[in-house]
Design an enzyme around this catalytic site. Structure first.
Site, mmCIF file in Angstrom:
data_model
loop_
_atom_site.group_PDB
_atom_site.id
_atom_site.type_symbol
_atom_site.label_atom_id
_atom_site.label_comp_id
_atom_site.label_asym_id
_atom_site.label_seq_id
_atom_site.Cartn_x
_atom_site.Cartn_y
_atom_site.Cartn_z
ATOM 1 N N SER A 472 0.880 -1.167 0.000
ATOM 2 C CA SER A 472 0.000 0.000 0.000
ATOM 3 C C SER A 472 0.919 1.218 0.000
ATOM 4 O O SER A 472 1.741 1.375 0.909
ATOM 5 C CB SER A 472 -0.858 0.010 1.274
ATOM 6 O OG SER A 472 -1.606 -1.174 1.322
ATOM 7 N N CYS A 644 -6.876 -0.576 7.545
ATOM 8 C CA CYS A 644 -5.802 -1.148 6.733
ATOM 9 C C CYS A 644 -4.884 -2.012 7.594
ATOM 10 O O CYS A 644 -4.575 -1.662 8.733
ATOM 11 C CB CYS A 644 -4.984 -0.046 6.064
ATOM 12 S SG CYS A 644 -3.634 -0.717 5.074
ATOM 13 N N ASP A 689 -8.460 -2.032 3.311
ATOM 14 C CA ASP A 689 -7.305 -2.401 2.484
ATOM 15 C C ASP A 689 -6.526 -3.392 3.342
ATOM 16 O O ASP A 689 -5.692 -2.997 4.153
ATOM 17 C CB ASP A 689 -6.476 -1.131 2.210
ATOM 18 C CG ASP A 689 -5.215 -1.414 1.414
ATOM 19 O OD1 ASP A 689 -5.099 -2.504 0.837
ATOM 20 O OD2 ASP A 689 -4.330 -0.536 1.381
ATOM 21 N N TRP A 691 -4.683 -7.385 4.029
ATOM 22 C CA TRP A 691 -3.960 -8.462 3.358
ATOM 23 C C TRP A 691 -3.539 -9.560 4.321
ATOM 24 O O TRP A 691 -3.633 -9.373 5.512
ATOM 25 C CB TRP A 691 -2.711 -7.899 2.671
ATOM 26 C CG TRP A 691 -1.757 -7.198 3.585
ATOM 27 C CD1 TRP A 691 -0.806 -7.782 4.355
ATOM 28 C CD2 TRP A 691 -1.638 -5.780 3.822
ATOM 29 N NE1 TRP A 691 -0.108 -6.842 5.047
ATOM 30 C CE2 TRP A 691 -0.593 -5.597 4.738
ATOM 31 C CE3 TRP A 691 -2.317 -4.657 3.340
ATOM 32 C CZ2 TRP A 691 -0.202 -4.338 5.209
ATOM 33 C CZ3 TRP A 691 -1.929 -3.411 3.796
ATOM 34 C CH2 TRP A 691 -0.888 -3.252 4.726
HETATM 35 C C1 LIG Z 1 -2.716 -5.324 -1.289
HETATM 36 C C2 LIG Z 1 -1.545 -5.579 -0.371
HETATM 37 C C3 LIG Z 1 -0.936 -4.541 0.288
HETATM 38 C C4 LIG Z 1 0.148 -4.770 1.136
HETATM 39 N N1 LIG Z 1 0.745 -3.731 1.767
HETATM 40 C C5 LIG Z 1 1.793 -3.936 2.584
HETATM 41 C C6 LIG Z 1 2.441 -2.859 3.242
HETATM 42 O O1 LIG Z 1 2.091 -1.695 3.055
HETATM 43 N N2 LIG Z 1 3.486 -3.137 4.050
HETATM 44 C C7 LIG Z 1 3.919 -4.425 4.264
HETATM 45 O O2 LIG Z 1 4.875 -4.623 5.011
HETATM 46 N N3 LIG Z 1 3.329 -5.470 3.645
HETATM 47 C C8 LIG Z 1 2.287 -5.258 2.804
HETATM 48 N N4 LIG Z 1 1.700 -6.318 2.163
HETATM 49 C C9 LIG Z 1 2.315 -7.664 2.302
HETATM 50 C C10 LIG Z 1 3.439 -7.808 1.256
HETATM 51 O O3 LIG Z 1 2.870 -7.883 -0.031
HETATM 52 C C11 LIG Z 1 4.278 -9.061 1.422
HETATM 53 O O4 LIG Z 1 3.438 -10.157 1.550
HETATM 54 C C12 LIG Z 1 5.206 -8.998 2.620
HETATM 55 O O5 LIG Z 1 6.107 -7.912 2.492
HETATM 56 C C13 LIG Z 1 6.023 -10.290 2.721
HETATM 57 O O6 LIG Z 1 6.657 -10.520 1.497
HETATM 58 P P1 LIG Z 1 8.088 -11.183 1.443
HETATM 59 O O7 LIG Z 1 8.418 -11.438 0.016
HETATM 60 O O8 LIG Z 1 9.072 -10.434 2.248
HETATM 61 O O9 LIG Z 1 7.832 -12.536 2.204
HETATM 62 P P2 LIG Z 1 7.589 -13.961 1.545
HETATM 63 O O10 LIG Z 1 8.825 -14.491 0.973
HETATM 64 O O11 LIG Z 1 6.405 -13.873 0.675
HETATM 65 O O12 LIG Z 1 7.257 -14.763 2.842
HETATM 66 C C14 LIG Z 1 6.066 -14.561 3.535
HETATM 67 C C15 LIG Z 1 5.372 -15.877 3.601
HETATM 68 O O13 LIG Z 1 6.266 -16.831 4.157
HETATM 69 C C16 LIG Z 1 5.624 -17.725 5.007
HETATM 70 N N5 LIG Z 1 6.435 -17.844 6.245
HETATM 71 C C17 LIG Z 1 7.182 -18.903 6.563
HETATM 72 N N6 LIG Z 1 7.786 -18.700 7.729
HETATM 73 C C18 LIG Z 1 7.446 -17.512 8.172
HETATM 74 C C19 LIG Z 1 7.771 -16.772 9.339
HETATM 75 N N7 LIG Z 1 8.558 -17.239 10.295
HETATM 76 N N8 LIG Z 1 7.244 -15.557 9.459
HETATM 77 C C20 LIG Z 1 6.423 -15.062 8.528
HETATM 78 N N9 LIG Z 1 6.088 -15.730 7.411
HETATM 79 C C21 LIG Z 1 6.587 -16.945 7.228
HETATM 80 C C22 LIG Z 1 4.225 -17.184 5.202
HETATM 81 O O14 LIG Z 1 3.363 -18.080 4.553
HETATM 82 C C23 LIG Z 1 4.175 -15.852 4.502
HETATM 83 O O15 LIG Z 1 3.028 -15.731 3.686
HETATM 84 C C24 LIG Z 1 0.612 -6.097 1.336
HETATM 85 C C25 LIG Z 1 -0.011 -7.144 0.674
HETATM 86 C C26 LIG Z 1 -1.077 -6.902 -0.166
HETATM 87 C C27 LIG Z 1 -1.723 -8.060 -0.879
HETATM 88 C C1 LIG Z 2 -3.849 -10.633 0.183
HETATM 89 C C2 LIG Z 2 -4.744 -11.828 0.117
HETATM 90 C C3 LIG Z 2 -6.109 -11.685 0.345
HETATM 91 C C4 LIG Z 2 -6.961 -12.786 0.301
HETATM 92 N N1 LIG Z 2 -8.297 -12.630 0.564
HETATM 93 C C5 LIG Z 2 -9.105 -13.719 0.612
HETATM 94 C C6 LIG Z 2 -10.482 -13.575 0.977
HETATM 95 O O1 LIG Z 2 -10.995 -12.496 1.249
HETATM 96 N N2 LIG Z 2 -11.240 -14.718 0.992
HETATM 97 C C7 LIG Z 2 -10.735 -15.961 0.688
HETATM 98 O O2 LIG Z 2 -11.472 -16.935 0.743
HETATM 99 N N3 LIG Z 2 -9.434 -16.104 0.343
HETATM 100 C C8 LIG Z 2 -8.608 -15.029 0.308
HETATM 101 N N4 LIG Z 2 -7.285 -15.179 -0.027
HETATM 102 C C9 LIG Z 2 -6.752 -16.529 -0.334
HETATM 103 C C10 LIG Z 2 -6.653 -16.787 -1.856
HETATM 104 O O3 LIG Z 2 -7.904 -16.778 -2.479
HETATM 105 C C11 LIG Z 2 -6.016 -18.145 -2.070
HETATM 106 O O4 LIG Z 2 -4.668 -18.070 -1.644
HETATM 107 C C12 LIG Z 2 -6.081 -18.648 -3.499
HETATM 108 O O5 LIG Z 2 -5.548 -19.955 -3.560
HETATM 109 C C13 LIG Z 2 -5.314 -17.757 -4.472
HETATM 110 O O6 LIG Z 2 -5.512 -18.231 -5.795
HETATM 111 P P1 LIG Z 2 -4.721 -17.634 -7.044
HETATM 112 O O7 LIG Z 2 -3.298 -18.113 -6.892
HETATM 113 O O8 LIG Z 2 -5.374 -18.240 -8.235
HETATM 114 O O9 LIG Z 2 -4.820 -16.149 -7.035
HETATM 115 C C14 LIG Z 2 -6.431 -14.080 0.003
HETATM 116 C C15 LIG Z 2 -5.062 -14.217 -0.255
HETATM 117 C C16 LIG Z 2 -4.221 -13.118 -0.193
HETATM 118 C C17 LIG Z 2 -2.745 -13.308 -0.452
#
Ligand SMILES: Cc1cc2nc3c(=O)[nH]c(=O)nc-3n(C[C@H](O)[C@H](O)[C@H](O)COP(=O)(O)OP(=O)(O)OC[C@H]3O[C@@H](n4cnc5c(N)ncnc54)[C@H](O)[C@@H]3O)c2cc1C
Ligand SMILES: Cc1cc2nc3c(=O)[nH]c(=O)nc-3n(C[C@H](O)[C@H](O)[C@H](O)COP(=O)(O)O)c2cc1C
Length: 691
Positions: A472, A644, A689, A691
């Site tokens: 965001s 958010c 907003d 996630w």
């Molecule tokens: C619309 C949107 C807006 C967002 N805005 C922000 C924002 O403003 N600021 C922000 O910081 N993030 C935000 N996020 C989250 C961001 O997109 C990333 O998911 C986050 O930064 C982690 O990404 P990464 O690549 O560093 O971690 P990744 O490599 O993707 O790892 C995270 C994943 O690893 C797994 N995992 C395994 N072990 C661990 C552990 N010990 N701790 C945590 N996870 C673990 C979890 O399944 C987790 O989903 C937003 C996400 C969305 C969808």
């Molecule tokens: C940021 C984020 C928001 C999500 N929001 C919802 C949700 O509101 N409801 C739900 O059932 N699943 C939610 N999911 C789970 C996804 O629908 C699920 O991971 C799905 O397998 C993603 O499919 P795709 O890889 O085809 O996009 C969310 C996942 C993420 C990462």
């Protein structure tokens, strides 16, 4: 290039031109078409010379030279049945399922002419959606739910139109269908989009072939999909199986292991990786497929040294790129895997990091290798680049990846174990050993040292594509026109196997080198994703913002925008900002800015919940209750409420608090309060907003 046929080279040199990478294809098509024309012409002249009185027939180029389009195939053979598999995906799972389903239908039923369709590509407007859907007779929908119970980006247009109330008689009576939803039970609106589409199809008279499939990504969504698919075959047998053919059970289906064609180049070959960076910057508009490479201008830590966690403030420099965004939008960032994981992956694959190669989804003669191969990444590039940019190395591998690994394990016991883990009988082992313990692909590769998949298999069937991460945007273009600010919490922590999980993108941001400190700054491909998380058009409308931790990000943008508006003389309405962190000495991010905005009247009040200061944990939802009367008064004056941050915990608790506030302040029943909250949501005055 090694793949070019010798005669293509000679034609190129004779003409003094280059046909590029697809030279073989170009020449082959030209050659076959010319030959067909010549043969046709000879036949035609011969026929004419023999019987001049007969009607002259046009020369027809044999159609087999061109791939048959589905429509042509259906026209040519009326016994064929068209099957359309639609997908709505954000991170590719639904698309993968749609392709797998299509492949299996093709393999099982000769009668079926199957097409996989991205919901966004299906039609250009609502009218066309309707016209085309009316002609479908058998269709399947693989649709994920995203955001806050919202459709994926590629399904948004379809969903908006399809879920609107429709007047008139049911218009989909000719259609038989099945819907598989992809979601996660941890989210409040579990599988909402799939459910709505399923209900709407039924309401419009379509025949539901099998019950709605509830895919839950929190467990093993591949198993959910398999179970749903198994229910489908008896139904499809009735529609697509010829009477004389054998029953379905006699023909068990095994999906082919996907594999790209790999071409090894000598290391002097022009690498595409650097050309690509320059090309991208020349693009007119940027999106997920065409990101723009930008510099990191600023990078700093927001936590104090006392904190044992990390949160990074990062600024991307947009100057000269033409990228535009609005306050409240998201930025998508393509980060790279860290060096240590890239090296480990190459070691496990038994390949040198400087190997230069390219991957191709077609044969040397240009014929496609298989319908469900994703488009190849740009090449030639080194293995180091491919592993850094394109391979998801840290997520637990899918079952299909284990099948592919088994096929390339030289040690029979390893192959057997891998096959067991991916089988129905090994379901519990897979869910504990792989998913439950968050075993990364690298860890799994390390456990099966005899598994040495070729690169074509590794990139097609084992390592999913590394996806962009969304943030965001924590700035306003009205305040900083040439910058996108990001506020990113570092993901760093132990997994059940003892591995320290370092989040890909947040670690990349943590290590990013800004222009401020070096001319060799870090760069990343980025793109903007628009959002409906926007301030009210009238700045005098009251607003309540709730954003603990990095949930503060878009509100920082909101405050910058209000600051500019105020400077320009606008009358600002009341604004409350609820923020939450552990402790004011450690993680009270942007404290100076926030208190300054409060002093300057950009917000009326900053309310902070410190969860680890006092004897009791205090969160934003508790602080909301303390301000219940004020919140309700603001909302009653047509105010907006924004939330958010964390969807799974915080947003739910805040929702409950809001419900209680409405119930208590309005003195209504729980269901009446829920109706009020729903109305706020429907009117776009309660926006999330999360996630
Ligand atoms: C619309 C949107 C807006 C967002 N805005 C922000 C924002 O403003 N600021 C922000 O910081 N993030 C935000 N996020 C989250 C961001 O997109 C990333 O998911 C986050 O930064 C982690 O990404 P990464 O690549 O560093 O971690 P990744 O490599 O993707 O790892 C995270 C994943 O690893 C797994 N995992 C395994 N072990 C661990 C552990 N010990 N701790 C945590 N996870 C673990 C979890 O399944 C987790 O989903 C937003 C996400 C969305 C969808
Ligand atoms: C940021 C984020 C928001 C999500 N929001 C919802 C949700 O509101 N409801 C739900 O059932 N699943 C939610 N999911 C789970 C996804 O629908 C699920 O991971 C799905 O397998 C993603 O499919 P795709 O890889 O085809 O996009 C969310 C996942 C993420 C990462």
């Amino acid at each position: 290039m090694e793949t070019k046929l010798e005669f293509v080279r000679s034609i190129e040199s004779a003409l003094g031109v280059s046909f590029g990478e697809d030279g073989d294809k170009v020449i082959l098509v030209a050659l076959t078409t010319s030959l067909a024309l010549i043969f046709g012409l000879i036949a035609f002249l011969w026929k004419r010379s023999g019987d001049r009185t007969k009607e002259i027939k046009p020369v027809v180029v044999p159609k087999a030279m061109q791939p048959l389009e589905e429509e042509d195939e259906l026209d040519a053979d009326p016994s064929k049945v068209k099957v359309t598999v639609f997908f709505g995906t954000q991170t590719g799972t639904a698309e993968g399922f749609a392709k797998a389903l299509a492949e299996e239908i093709k393999a099982r039923y000769e009668k079926a002419v199957v097409k996989v369709v991205d919901l966004d590509d299906y039609a250009t407007d609502d009218e066309q959606y309707k016209e085309k859907l009316k002609k479908e007779t058998l269709a399947f929908f693989m649709v994920a739910t995203y955001g806050d119970g919202e459709p994926t980006d590629n399904a948004a247009r379809f969903y908006k139109w399809f879920s609107e109330e429709k007047e008139g008689d049911p218009w989909l009576q000719q259609l038989s269908y099945g819907v598989f939803g992809l979601g996660n039970r941890q989210y409040e609106h579990f599988n909402k989009i799939g459910k709505v589409i399923d209900d709407q199809l039924c309401e419009q008279g379509a025949k539901r072939l099998i019950p709605f499939g509830l895919g839950d990504d929190d467990q093993c969504i591949e198993d959910d999909f398999s179970a749903w698919r198994d229910q489908l075959w008896p139904e499809l047998d009735n529609i697509l199986r010829d009477e004389e053919s054998t029953p379905a059970v006699a023909t068990p289906y095994t999906a082919a292991i996907l594999e790209y064609r790999v071409v090894i180049h000598d290391s002097s070959a022009g690498l595409h990786e650097n050309k690509q960076l320059n090309m991208m910057n020349g693009n007119a508009s940027y999106d997920i497929q065409h990101p723009c490479v930008v510099n990191v201008a600023v990078q700093r830590e927001l936590h104090t040294p006392e904190s044992d966690r990390s949160c990074i403030h990062l600024e991307f420099d947009l100057a000269g790129t033409g990228i535009k965004y609005e306050t409240g939008d998201h930025v998508g960032v393509y980060a790279e895997n860290c060096e240590e994981n890239v090296e480990e992956a190459a070691r496990l694959l038994g390949q040198p990091l400087d190997l230069t190669f390219s991957i191709h989804a077609d044969n040397e003669d240009g014929t496609p290798l298989g319908g469900s191969l994703p488009p190849p990444f740009p090449g030639p590039c080194t293995l180091r680049t491919a592993l850094s940019r394109y391979a998801d190395l840290l997520n637990p591998p899918k079952k299909t990846a284990l099948v592919a690994l088994a096929a390339h394990s030289s040690e029979p016991s390893e192959a057997e174990r891998l096959r067991f883990l991916s089988s129905q009988q090994g379901k519990d082992d897979y869910s504990q050993w792989v998913v439950g313990s968050q075993r990364s692909l690298l860890e799994v590769l390390a456990e099966f040292p005899s598994a040495k998949p070729p690169l074509g298999v590794f990139f097609a069937a084992i390592a999913p594509r590394l996806l962009p991460r969304y943030y965001s945007i924590s700035s306003s273009p009205r305040f900083v026109p040439n910058r996108v600010h990001v506020t990113s919490a570092l993901v760093y922590g132990p997994t059940p196997t003892g591995r320290i999980h370092k989040g890909v993108c947040s670690t990349w941001m943590k290590n990013a080198v800004p222009l401020e400190s070096s001319h060799e700054s870090s760069q990343a491909p980025v793109f903007i994703r628009t959002s409906n998380f926007k301030l009210p058009a009238d700045p005098s409308v009251p607003i309540v913002m709730i954003g603990p931790g990095t949930g503060l990000a878009p509100f920082r943008g909101f405050l910058q925008e209000r600051y500019v508006l105020k400077e320009e003389g606008a009358q600002l309405g009341p604004a409350l900002l609820f923020f939450g962190c552990r402790n004011r000495r450690m993680d009270f991010i942007y404290e100076d800015e926030l208190t300054k905005y409060e002093d300057e009247g950009v917000i009326s009040e900053l309310i902070v919940a410190f969860s680890r200061e006092g004897p009791q944990k205090e969160y934003v939802q508790h602080k909301m209750m303390e301000k219940a009367a004020q919140i309700w008064e603001m909302l009653s004056q047509e105010g907006y409420l924004y939330v958010c941050g964390d969807a799974k915990g915080m947003a739910r608790d805040v929702h409950r608090s809001l419900h209680t506030i409405v119930q208590e302040q309005e003195k209504v029943s729980s269901s009446e309060a829920e109706a009020v909250v729903k109305k706020l949501q429907m009117n776009g005055r309660y926006l999330r907003d999360v996630w």
